[in-house]
Design a protein around this motif. Structure first.
Motif, PDB file in Angstrom:
ATOM      1  N   ALA A   1      11.029  -2.638   9.947  1.00 30.63           N
ATOM      2  CA  ALA A   1      10.605  -1.663   9.744  1.00 30.63           C
ATOM      3  C   ALA A   1       9.604  -1.346  11.009  1.00 30.63           C
ATOM      4  CB  ALA A   1       9.390  -1.962   8.792  1.00 30.63           C
ATOM      5  N   ILE A   2       9.162  -2.220  11.831  1.00 32.07           N
ATOM      6  CA  ILE A   2       8.489  -2.297  13.115  1.00 32.07           C
ATOM      7  C   ILE A   2       9.323  -1.527  13.885  1.00 32.07           C
ATOM      8  CG2 ILE A   2       7.587  -3.467  15.014  1.00 32.07           C
ATOM      9  CD1 ILE A   2       6.618  -5.548  13.209  1.00 32.07           C
TER      10      ILE A   2
ATOM     11  N   LYS B   1      -0.898  -1.393   6.036  1.00 30.85           N
ATOM     12  CA  LYS B   1      -0.096  -0.745   5.112  1.00 30.85           C
ATOM     13  C   LYS B   1       1.153  -1.171   4.417  1.00 30.85           C
ATOM     14  CE  LYS B   1      -1.486   3.893   6.490  1.00 30.85           C
ATOM     15  NZ  LYS B   1      -1.003   5.306   7.156  1.00 30.85           N
ATOM     16  N   GLU B   2       1.900  -2.317   5.354  1.00 32.45           N
ATOM     17  CA  GLU B   2       2.719  -3.051   4.992  1.00 32.45           C
ATOM     18  C   GLU B   2       2.477  -4.478   4.199  1.00 32.45           C
ATOM     19  OE1 GLU B   2       6.013  -2.438   5.215  1.00 32.45           O
ATOM     20  OE2 GLU B   2       6.262  -0.678   6.305  1.00 32.45           O
ATOM     21  N   LEU B   3       1.418  -4.966   4.477  1.00 33.29           N
ATOM     22  CA  LEU B   3       1.195  -6.370   3.980  1.00 33.29           C
ATOM     23  C   LEU B   3       0.047  -6.555   3.012  1.00 33.29           C
ATOM     24  CD1 LEU B   3       1.395  -8.184   7.388  1.00 33.29           C
ATOM     25  CD2 LEU B   3       2.885  -8.301   5.710  1.00 33.29           C
TER      26      LEU B   3
ATOM     27  N   PHE C   1       0.852  -1.107   0.107  1.00 28.79           N
ATOM     28  CA  PHE C   1      -0.103   0.220   0.057  1.00 28.79           C
ATOM     29  C   PHE C   1       0.852   1.166  -0.019  1.00 28.79           C
ATOM     30  CE2 PHE C   1      -2.601   3.350   2.158  1.00 28.79           C
ATOM     31  CZ  PHE C   1      -3.811   3.232   1.208  1.00 28.79           C
ATOM     32  N   ASN C   2       2.025   1.118   0.492  1.00 28.02           N
ATOM     33  CA  ASN C   2       2.909   2.134   0.650  1.00 28.02           C
ATOM     34  C   ASN C   2       3.796   2.398  -0.485  1.00 28.02           C
ATOM     35  OD1 ASN C   2       2.365   2.966   3.216  1.00 28.02           O
ATOM     36  ND2 ASN C   2       3.614   1.551   4.138  1.00 28.02           N
ATOM     37  N   GLY C   3       3.519   1.550  -1.701  1.00 28.51           N
ATOM     38  CA  GLY C   3       4.602   1.804  -2.854  1.00 28.51           C
ATOM     39  C   GLY C   3       5.615   1.199  -2.847  1.00 28.51           C
TER      40      GLY C   3
ATOM     41  N   PHE D   1      -1.254  -0.959  15.405  1.00 26.49           N
ATOM     42  CA  PHE D   1      -0.320  -1.889  15.033  1.00 26.49           C
ATOM     43  C   PHE D   1      -1.057  -2.518  13.778  1.00 26.49           C
ATOM     44  CE2 PHE D   1       1.583  -6.202  15.471  1.00 26.49           C
ATOM     45  CZ  PHE D   1       2.713  -5.977  14.716  1.00 26.49           C
ATOM     46  N   ILE D   2      -2.363  -2.836  13.818  1.00 34.38           N
ATOM     47  CA  ILE D   2      -2.990  -3.253  12.770  1.00 34.38           C
ATOM     48  C   ILE D   2      -2.985  -2.329  11.441  1.00 34.38           C
ATOM     49  CG2 ILE D   2      -5.615  -3.677  12.074  1.00 34.38           C
ATOM     50  CD1 ILE D   2      -5.907  -5.160  14.414  1.00 34.38           C
TER      51      ILE D   2
END
Length: 261
Positions: A44-45, A83-85, A30-32, A77-78
């Motif tokens: 990243a976390i 956005k990452e997954l 989602f973040n490209g 967190f969700i």
């Protein structure tokens, strides 16, 4: 069995596919950004939390929602994980793999990259999360995508604790081997004529790896990855890499089969 023979068995609907995070890295989120492996997601976390980077995803995830120094919530967190997954773009290689007529697909990944690749190839595959009690055997399982550790598509504050295995605490809960899906999993692996592991590391999910090793199926397992892992040798499996032409051989074998039939 050589690689071409294995691909032919896939085309005959006799192949099982197992996906690890290495498969997803060809897509974008989602973040490209490129989809991340487990270690990359962990880092990243840590950056999001402003703490020292770690490759241990379960501990980093646990800290996100429980470490008072980080001052983060489960809802945050969700949102971060979504956005990452959530995969929004897939590669041509991923489409070629998804376009093969797999008998069933098992994945330890949380993301939807295989679902998206399947849709773009015209496949309507059921997406199933085995740890969710709402799902029972008997749904449309032919060529189904079975998420072993949970799916980002089903993630909310309730399902996070019920089915999303990402923190240390969640990993202690019953998983595939304690679920009603174990019988189908074992049957699939024993009856399949070939099993392809793509982007799958044997360093994780050790209980599952040991279970697979004990099924006596080493002779029909293929590992497809960008880097060779010595652990693959211990499985006694055939080992090939993307770099050795797996994708191109899939295309050529498919074209030959189409031509002759």
């Amino acid at each position: 069995m050589n690689l071409i023979d294995g691909i032919k068995k896939i085309l005959d609907h006799n192949g099982i596919l197992c996906l690890g995070s290495g498969f997803s890295t060809g897509g974008k989120n989602f973040n490209g950004q490129n989809m991340k492996t487990g270690a990359e997601l962990s880092r990243a976390i840590c950056r999001n939390l402003g703490i020292k980077e770690s490759d241990n995803l379960s501990i980093s995830s646990q800290r996100y929602i429980e470490d008072p120094k980080c001052k983060k919530s489960l809802a945050e967190f969700i949102e971060f994980l979504s956005k990452e997954l959530v995969c929004t773009e897939i590669s041509q290689d991923q489409k070629i793999i998804a376009n093969l007529p797999w008998k069933r697909i098992y994945t330890t990944n949380y993301d939807n990259s295989f679902e998206l690749a399947s849709e773009e190839c015209g496949y309507i595959r059921s997406s199933i999360t085995i740890t969710n009690k709402r799902y029972k055997p008997g749904r449309q399982l032919e060529q189904a995508i079975v998420h072993i550790n949970g799916s980002i598509l089903n993630l909310n504050e309730e399902s996070f604790y019920d089915e999303f295995k990402i923190t240390d605490e969640n990993y202690t809960k019953a998983g595939l081997l304690e679920s009603s899906w174990k019988k189908m999993f074992d049957s699939d692996f024993i009856s399949a004529e070939c099993i392809f592991f793509i982007g799958y590391s044997l360093q994780y999910d050790q209980e599952l790896v040991r279970h697979i090793a004990n099924l006596g199926i080493k002779h029909k397992c293929f590992f497809i990855d960008r880097d060779f892992d010595d652990d693959d040798k211990e499985m006694g499996s055939q080992s090939f890499f993307y770099g050795n032409g797996f994708i191109s051989r899939c295309e050529k074998t498919w074209l030959c089969r189409t031509f002759w039939f």
